[in-house]
Design a protein around this motif. Structure first.
Motif, PDB file in Angstrom:
ATOM      1  N   GLY A 146       5.507  -3.818   8.141  1.00 44.36           N
ATOM      2  CA  GLY A 146       5.510  -4.334   6.780  1.00 44.36           C
ATOM      3  C   GLY A 146       6.388  -5.562   6.635  1.00 44.36           C
ATOM      4  N   LEU A 147       6.588  -5.982   5.400  1.00 45.10           N
ATOM      5  CA  LEU A 147       7.337  -7.202   5.123  1.00 45.10           C
ATOM      6  C   LEU A 147       8.812  -7.050   5.482  1.00 45.10           C
ATOM      7  CD1 LEU A 147       7.260 -10.061   3.959  1.00 45.10           C
ATOM      8  CD2 LEU A 147       7.654  -9.082   1.698  1.00 45.10           C
ATOM      9  N   GLY A 148       9.399  -5.894   5.170  1.00 45.53           N
ATOM     10  CA  GLY A 148      10.799  -5.676   5.503  1.00 45.53           C
ATOM     11  C   GLY A 148      11.039  -5.712   7.001  1.00 45.53           C
ATOM     12  N   ARG A 149      10.155  -5.087   7.747  1.00 42.69           N
ATOM     13  CA  ARG A 149      10.267  -5.102   9.212  1.00 42.69           C
ATOM     14  C   ARG A 149      10.111  -6.528   9.750  1.00 42.69           C
ATOM     15  NH1 ARG A 149       8.987  -1.363  13.300  1.00 42.69           N
ATOM     16  NH2 ARG A 149       9.714  -2.267  15.268  1.00 42.69           N
ATOM     17  N   PHE A 177      -5.999   0.912   6.375  1.00 40.61           N
ATOM     18  CA  PHE A 177      -6.938   1.736   5.633  1.00 40.61           C
ATOM     19  C   PHE A 177      -8.370   1.299   5.885  1.00 40.61           C
ATOM     20  CE2 PHE A 177      -9.138   3.369   1.876  1.00 40.61           C
ATOM     21  CZ  PHE A 177      -8.633   4.664   1.812  1.00 40.61           C
ATOM     22  N   ALA A 178      -8.584  -0.003   6.098  1.00 42.27           N
ATOM     23  CA  ALA A 178      -9.941  -0.507   6.317  1.00 42.27           C
ATOM     24  C   ALA A 178     -10.526  -0.034   7.641  1.00 42.27           C
ATOM     25  CB  ALA A 178      -9.940  -2.041   6.272  1.00 42.27           C
ATOM     26  N   GLU A 179      -9.675   0.245   8.616  1.00 43.58           N
ATOM     27  CA  GLU A 179     -10.154   0.683   9.925  1.00 43.58           C
ATOM     28  C   GLU A 179     -10.547   2.157   9.915  1.00 43.58           C
ATOM     29  OE1 GLU A 179      -7.509  -0.182  13.089  1.00 43.58           O
ATOM     30  OE2 GLU A 179      -7.472  -2.352  12.715  1.00 43.58           O
ATOM     31  N   ASP A 180      -9.642   2.998   9.432  1.00 42.68           N
ATOM     32  CA  ASP A 180      -9.873   4.445   9.438  1.00 42.68           C
ATOM     33  C   ASP A 180      -9.128   5.062   8.256  1.00 42.68           C
ATOM     34  OD1 ASP A 180     -10.139   7.148   9.908  1.00 42.68           O
ATOM     35  OD2 ASP A 180      -9.770   7.006  12.064  1.00 42.68           O
ATOM     36  N   SER A 238       0.825  -1.213   0.000  1.00 46.73           N
ATOM     37  CA  SER A 238       0.000   0.000   0.000  1.00 46.73           C
ATOM     38  C   SER A 238       0.858   1.261   0.000  1.00 46.73           C
ATOM     39  CB  SER A 238      -0.924   0.004   1.222  1.00 46.73           C
ATOM     40  OG  SER A 238      -0.166   0.046   2.423  1.00 46.73           O
ATOM     41  N   ILE A 239       2.036   1.191   0.589  1.00 47.43           N
ATOM     42  CA  ILE A 239       2.937   2.339   0.628  1.00 47.43           C
ATOM     43  C   ILE A 239       3.786   2.417  -0.636  1.00 47.43           C
ATOM     44  CG2 ILE A 239       4.919   3.342   1.845  1.00 47.43           C
ATOM     45  CD1 ILE A 239       3.748   2.189   4.424  1.00 47.43           C
ATOM     46  N   VAL A 240       4.321   1.278  -1.047  1.00 42.98           N
ATOM     47  CA  VAL A 240       5.249   1.251  -2.175  1.00 42.98           C
ATOM     48  C   VAL A 240       4.553   1.617  -3.484  1.00 42.98           C
ATOM     49  CG1 VAL A 240       6.657  -0.274  -3.595  1.00 42.98           C
ATOM     50  CG2 VAL A 240       6.849  -0.344  -1.109  1.00 42.98           C
ATOM     51  N   LEU A 241       3.378   1.061  -3.734  1.00 41.79           N
ATOM     52  CA  LEU A 241       2.698   1.320  -5.001  1.00 41.79           C
ATOM     53  C   LEU A 241       2.363   2.800  -5.157  1.00 41.79           C
ATOM     54  CD1 LEU A 241       0.299  -1.764  -5.178  1.00 41.79           C
ATOM     55  CD2 LEU A 241       2.422  -1.390  -6.445  1.00 41.79           C
ATOM     56  N   VAL A 242       1.905   3.419  -4.082  1.00 45.12           N
ATOM     57  CA  VAL A 242       1.604   4.855  -4.136  1.00 45.12           C
ATOM     58  C   VAL A 242       2.881   5.661  -4.352  1.00 45.12           C
ATOM     59  CG1 VAL A 242       0.705   6.812  -2.832  1.00 45.12           C
ATOM     60  CG2 VAL A 242      -0.455   4.611  -2.711  1.00 45.12           C
ATOM     61  N   ALA A 243       3.945   5.306  -3.644  1.00 43.60           N
ATOM     62  CA  ALA A 243       5.198   6.055  -3.751  1.00 43.60           C
ATOM     63  C   ALA A 243       5.801   5.940  -5.145  1.00 43.60           C
ATOM     64  CB  ALA A 243       6.193   5.548  -2.706  1.00 43.60           C
ATOM     65  N   ALA A 277      -5.310   6.510   8.287  1.00 40.84           N
ATOM     66  CA  ALA A 277      -4.345   5.741   7.491  1.00 40.84           C
ATOM     67  C   ALA A 277      -3.583   6.650   6.529  1.00 40.84           C
ATOM     68  CB  ALA A 277      -5.066   4.642   6.720  1.00 40.84           C
ATOM     69  N   LEU A 278      -4.273   7.599   5.912  1.00 43.06           N
ATOM     70  CA  LEU A 278      -3.610   8.532   5.002  1.00 43.06           C
ATOM     71  C   LEU A 278      -2.604   9.409   5.739  1.00 43.06           C
ATOM     72  CD1 LEU A 278      -6.587   9.642   2.725  1.00 43.06           C
ATOM     73  CD2 LEU A 278      -4.672   8.144   2.117  1.00 43.06           C
ATOM     74  N   LEU A 279      -2.956   9.836   6.942  1.00 45.31           N
ATOM     75  CA  LEU A 279      -2.031  10.663   7.723  1.00 45.31           C
ATOM     76  C   LEU A 279      -0.757   9.896   8.061  1.00 45.31           C
ATOM     77  CD1 LEU A 279      -4.400  12.550  10.211  1.00 45.31           C
ATOM     78  CD2 LEU A 279      -3.203  13.484   8.236  1.00 45.31           C
ATOM     79  N   TYR A 280      -0.919   8.639   8.437  1.00 46.56           N
ATOM     80  CA  TYR A 280       0.248   7.835   8.798  1.00 46.56           C
ATOM     81  C   TYR A 280       1.094   7.478   7.576  1.00 46.56           C
ATOM     82  CZ  TYR A 280      -1.001   7.057  13.693  1.00 46.56           C
ATOM     83  OH  TYR A 280      -1.260   7.223  15.036  1.00 46.56           O
ATOM     84  N   MET A 281       0.508   7.500   6.386  1.00 48.79           N
ATOM     85  CA  MET A 281       1.240   7.124   5.176  1.00 48.79           C
ATOM     86  C   MET A 281       1.999   8.283   4.541  1.00 48.79           C
ATOM     87  SD  MET A 281      -1.417   4.560   3.221  1.00 48.79           S
ATOM     88  CE  MET A 281      -0.429   4.604   1.715  1.00 48.79           C
TER      89      MET A 281
END
Length: 313
Positions: free
Chosen positions: A265-268, A170-173, A100-105, A177-181
């Protein structure tokens, strides 16, 4: 197209097999015993032997590899030593966060960097070209973790515009979610923009010297029409390859950004599993990341003829 796809799939199979062998061998070379980690140092020897037998660790190494590979092909990556969770659902859950982060970036970086690189090439050696290249070089020189920390310090702690740490699905709020991203996405966009600008500029300069571009200009077309209608597709092809590699790399694990912004995420997940010596999770993550690379490169290869008319599938 079908033959082209089958050829690429045929190349992907041995690649994944080699990766599986390397991953399995690397895990076996790491000091430590997974059974001891699971049961503790003071475990009863009979319990250790029983667990080793149930995991197949009492078998010869080739048998262990075939057993693990067969389970992986069926979607069974085992269970986490630390949490007891099934590895594959855990990986998919963490991967959705990274994606969700990588595709947008990557999408934002491409939308900014490709036009900037092409315009810089169009105005080669001009002050505009110098400014674009200087900015791209500066962005390439900034370490990702340092840029992330600067954003945390400025936007999170000093100005208090954005939340500092954490992640909200994103499904929760959606709003939260946008603010944290914003900060993780902005960090990746700034870092990857420099790479894409340089590639787009270099490929555009090469294309603008070709004969068909000279012919288009001789017909009286405007520079804008020549650049976007005739040069864009051919110039974008090498950049598309770079974007695909960049996407595969980031999807495979943006460990630094996820660590800085405490994103699950996956890296973490991979980094935490390495520290915890959670061998099933490490093996599963590495094999999954290799699969992501293969899939992304396959998609890039299939779409390449759409951008470069000189390439046929």
């Amino acid at each position: 197209m079908v033959r082209f796809l089958l050829q690429r799939l045929g190349m992907a199979v041995p690649t994944l097999l080699v990766v599986a062998v390397i991953v399995f061998a690397m895990i076996r070379l790491i000091p430590g015993d997974p059974v001891t980690l699971m049961l503790g140092d003071m475990a009863d020897p009979s319990a250790v032997a029983d667990l080793r037998r149930s995991l197949g660790l009492d078998q010869p190494i080739p048998v262990q590899f075939l057993y693990w590979l067969g389970n992986a092909l069926s979607g069974d990556f085992g269970h986490s030593i630390s949490t007891g969770q099934s590895v594959l659902p855990l990986i998919i859950d963490r991967f959705s966060v990274s994606a969700s982060i990588v595709l947008v970036a990557v999408a934002l970086a491409s939308l900014v960097a490709v036009p900037a690189g092409m315009i810089a090439a169009w105005r080669q050696d001009s002050p505009l070209d110098l400014a674009v290249i200087s900015g791209a070089t500066l962005l390439l020189s900034i370490p990702t973790f340092w840029l992330g920390l600067l954003m945390l310090l400025l936007l999170g702690l000093k100005l208090q515009w954005l939340p500092v740490i954490g992640y909200v699905p994103f499904a929760e709020d959606p709003g939260a979610a946008l603010l944290y991203m914003i900060m993780p996405v902005a960090t990746l966009v700034l870092v990857e923009t420099g790479v894409v600008i340089r590639m787009a500029r270099a490929s555009t300069i090469e294309v603008m010297r070709l004969e068909y571009i000279t012919h288009a200009r001789a017909k009286g077309l405007s520079e804008g029409a020549v650049l976007w209608r005739h040069a864009f597709r051919t110039a974008f092809a090498p950049t598309w390859t770079l974007i695909g590699l960049m996407l595969g790399n980031l999807l495979g694990g943006i460990a630094v950004v996820e660590t800085v912004f405490t994103i699950p995420g996956l890296g973490r997940l991979l980094v935490d599993a390495i520290y915890a010596r959670d061998y099933p999770v490490v093996q599963g993550c590495l094999l999954f990341i290799a699969g992501i690379y293969v899939v992304v490169n396959l998609i890039v290869d299939l779409l390449y003829p759409l951008f470069d008319p000189r390439v046929t599938a």
